[in-house]
Design a protein around this motif. Structure first.
Motif: not given
Length: 233
Positions: A207-230
């Motif tokens: 659903s529209e709500k599910g898409i936004k939740q999924m993208l938000h969770a994925r963005a948070v994981k990559y941004v903070f995970g990648g920043g921490f790893l760097a």
């Protein structure tokens, strides 16, 4: 880490774009970037057969992982193909060409060749309730993977994950609406594709709500995970 970080920023931009794009009915589509929700229907009765499970579908994607000696992963392959299809809601229909889209779909099949792994055992147990009917032997699956690979490394250990756009299922499509170059009638004037100036193109079962939740969770994981790893590196 930096690659993950910038991938997270790209996903976040996609999330903001979808959040700022109002969902439209198909009848009210305008040229440019749009988001619509509707039921997938074959165009002129055309379908394709998915390569792993033999499912009648409109579009398929197969993710393939190949493993060398000792279990080291060395190949990542993707095969995606299908036919244009209609998306229909109560107001009308619009043609969709899914080539080049980011596909977020329910998995229709998972196969493993060359022995069973812990991942394979988990997937087998997961599919016990409704085991799919497979039409391909392991030798055929290996030949299929080899035909897609440009690597000279030979192996018989592959994992296949198949995803399909199925007729009469509901999907949310966000992409670029342009004039259909080959309309069938006055109600078939538009087609949704991957745009040149706006490359965001997504097809999902959520659903529209599910898409936004999924993208938000994925963005948070990559941004903070990648920043921490760097920083850690």
């Amino acid at each position: 880490g930096l690659l993950w970080f910038f991938e997270g920023l790209r996903i976040y931009r996609k999330q903001r774009l979808l959040a700022d794009t109002p969902k439209s009915t198909i009848l009210g589509l305008a040229m440019g970037f749009v988001e619509v929700h509707g039921k997938a229907r074959p165009a002129q009765g055309q379908t394709v057969t998915s390569p792993i499970s033999g499912t009648r579908c409109l579009f398929y994607k197969v993710d393939i992982k190949g493993f060398g000696e000792g279990g080291g992963g060395h190949q990542h392959l993707t095969d995606a193909d299908g036919v244009p299809f209609y998306l229909e809601d109560g107001s009308g229909k619009v043609l969709v060409d899914a080539h080049g889209a980011d596909l977020d779909l329910i998995r229709t099949a998972w196969r493993e060749t060359g022995g069973i792994s812990l991942r394979g055992l988990y997937e087998v147990l997961r599919d016990l309730k409704a085991p799919p009917k497979f039409l391909m032997e392991d030798s055929d699956l290996i030949g299929y993977a080899v035909s897609l690979s440009k690597s000279d490394v030979s192996t018989n250990r592959y994992q296949f994950a198949e995803y399909c756009i199925l007729p009469d299922h509901w999907y949310d499509v966000a992409g670029t609406c342009i004039d259909n170059p080959e309309p069938e009638d006055v109600h078939d004037r538009n087609i949704i594709v991957k745009g040149l100036d706006m490359p965001t193109f997504m097809i999902t079962w959520r659903s529209e709500k599910g898409i936004k939740q999924m993208l938000h969770a994925r963005a948070v994981k990559y941004v903070f995970g990648g920043g921490f790893l760097a920083i850690l590196s």
